[in-house]
Design an enzyme around this catalytic site. Sequence first.
Site, PDB file in Angstrom:
ATOM      1  N   GLU A 131       0.882  -1.149   0.149  1.00 14.58           N
ATOM      2  CA  GLU A 131       0.332  -0.446   0.297  1.00 14.58           C
ATOM      3  C   GLU A 131       1.035   0.959   0.060  1.00 14.58           C
ATOM      4  O   GLU A 131       0.522   2.161  -0.627  1.00 14.58           O
ATOM      5  CB  GLU A 131      -0.946  -0.280   1.472  1.00 14.58           C
ATOM      6  CG  GLU A 131      -2.127   0.773   1.367  1.00 14.58           C
ATOM      7  CD  GLU A 131      -2.893   1.021   0.272  1.00 14.58           C
ATOM      8  OE1 GLU A 131      -2.949   1.413  -0.597  1.00 14.58           O
ATOM      9  OE2 GLU A 131      -3.896   0.149   0.427  1.00 14.58           O
ATOM     10  N   ASP A 203      10.005   9.279 -11.185  1.00 19.32           N
ATOM     11  CA  ASP A 203       8.733   8.458  -9.846  1.00 19.32           C
ATOM     12  C   ASP A 203       7.297   8.520 -10.675  1.00 19.32           C
ATOM     13  O   ASP A 203       6.974   7.324 -10.080  1.00 19.32           O
ATOM     14  CB  ASP A 203       9.080   9.757  -9.386  1.00 19.32           C
ATOM     15  CG  ASP A 203       8.032   9.749  -7.930  1.00 19.32           C
ATOM     16  OD1 ASP A 203       8.240   8.804  -7.286  1.00 19.32           O
ATOM     17  OD2 ASP A 203       6.814  10.041  -8.039  1.00 19.32           O
ATOM     18  N   LYS A 207       4.543   4.851  -9.702  1.00 21.76           N
ATOM     19  CA  LYS A 207       4.078   5.045  -9.654  1.00 21.76           C
ATOM     20  C   LYS A 207       2.509   4.554 -10.836  1.00 21.76           C
ATOM     21  O   LYS A 207       1.617   3.907  -9.908  1.00 21.76           O
ATOM     22  CB  LYS A 207       3.903   5.479  -8.243  1.00 21.76           C
ATOM     23  CG  LYS A 207       4.614   6.212  -7.323  1.00 21.76           C
ATOM     24  CD  LYS A 207       4.971   7.346  -6.950  1.00 21.76           C
ATOM     25  CE  LYS A 207       5.472   7.507  -5.626  1.00 21.76           C
ATOM     26  NZ  LYS A 207       4.952   9.781  -5.119  1.00 21.76           N
TER      27      LYS A 207
END
Length: 428
Positions: A131, A203, A207
Amino acid sequence: MPPSCLRIGLIGLGIVGSEVATRLLQHREAYRRRTGVDLVLERVLVRDPVRPRRVALPAGMLTARPEDLLDDPQLEVVVEVAGGEEPARTYMERAIRSGKHVVTANKVVMARHGPALLELAGRANVDLYFEAAVGGGIPLISTFKVDLLANQIERVVAVINGTTNFVLGRMADAGLGLDAALAEARAAGYAEADPSEDVDGWDAAAKLAIMASVAFLARVHPDCVYREGIRGVDPIDFRYARELGYEVKLLALAARRDDSLEARVHPVLVPHGHPLASVQGARNAVYVEGDLVGQVLLQGEGAGGRPTASSVVGDLLDLAASVRRRVEVRSAPRFDDELTVLPMDEVRTRAYFRCRVVDGPGVLAAIFSIFGEEGVSIASAIQKESDGRWAEFVVTTHPASDAALRRTRERVSRLQVVHSVGSFLRVL
Ligand SMILES: NC(=O)c1ccc[n+]([C@@H]2O[C@H](COP(=O)([O-])OP(=O)(O)OC[C@H]3O[C@@H](n4cnc5c(N)ncnc54)[C@H](OP(=O)(O)O)[C@@H]3O)[C@@H](O)[C@H]2O)c1
């Protein structure tokens, strides 16, 4: 029933690890009452065990020897909050192979190796939780895995990199250039000394790869994500964008297109009124469209020790609940190998062009004829400023293939009457 026990080995005691350790030590009794499981922090692996720490650990808990955790049969779960691809990936694999559950905050490992590790965990009958790897404290992965499971997810659009959102906000509001806005981000603790991971979109692409893999159950590797950072956005674009009714955001977008997926990260003009246009500062927000639920917006702190520890410890508590329920079979997600990422050329999108052109007759006709030849239909065309010789000229388009839009840019910039195409941004 006597309380069961979950013995934990923690890898990493930095920004996130310190908060995780503090929480586990200070809330042990409360969590035991809540879950019926005693969460016991047993060992903590760091590089330098003699360095002073922000969190006071019982004597003997710190170690610099990976085998003290990975080869300890008493430990049932390894929490990896060290970061980086290696040795973190190897440690996670070793833990899974020896029958330990793993909880991680590591976006690099999960973006590059997530599907393989999840399948390995399924075969080893252990859980792999992640998570905290995307969106810090925002509950994204569990939302896709549990709450939105009934849906076919159509679209995920996210402001998922806090540093660039802060920087773009300062460029828009204070008229700063990229370097000055980055200096402010650094002073506020939002940017690294070398900001290229954030500024160049790496980044956000990692993600997005993780989110798309979970949302669409596809194997989306970060190398398949089309990526452009924010270096090409000029301060003047923020002014023009606002005049046209938009904010400039670095978005991560994934969408289902028939049997394939779009997966891309780049700056986008987001219309005022869209929920992502108003995401301020370093916050993150993820906008999801599902066929059953409609539109959902999740937002919050996308980084920081405490929000990220909220996700890590939340994963541990979920694991504790499954231990309490005596779950015996833990299966891996079933990835759809048919669902592949569409090349950017084939993605259809709208665009914004800012051109510097000769301020004279016939110029616009020459430009418009290229748009026409490429099949790109113009939505608006506005002359902004002129110094008598050169005029600034802004065009927005209707949807067209990205290949046609980029060819148009290239051909327009080669016209003799065009000084430059200063900006080329997509429009949501
Ligand atoms: N910070 C955030 O806001 C945030 C948000 C979301 C996700 N994350 C993720 O969380 C993870 C940790 O981030 P962080 O900010 O807490 O990092 P950090 O402050 O740099 O801490 C890293 C910790 O890991 C230890 N470590 C690093 N390499 C190691 C190795 N090879 N063997 C043993 N220990 C090792 C370090 O040990 P020493 O202390 O001895 O150097 C340190 O305690 C990363 O994957 C990051 O992407 C962070």
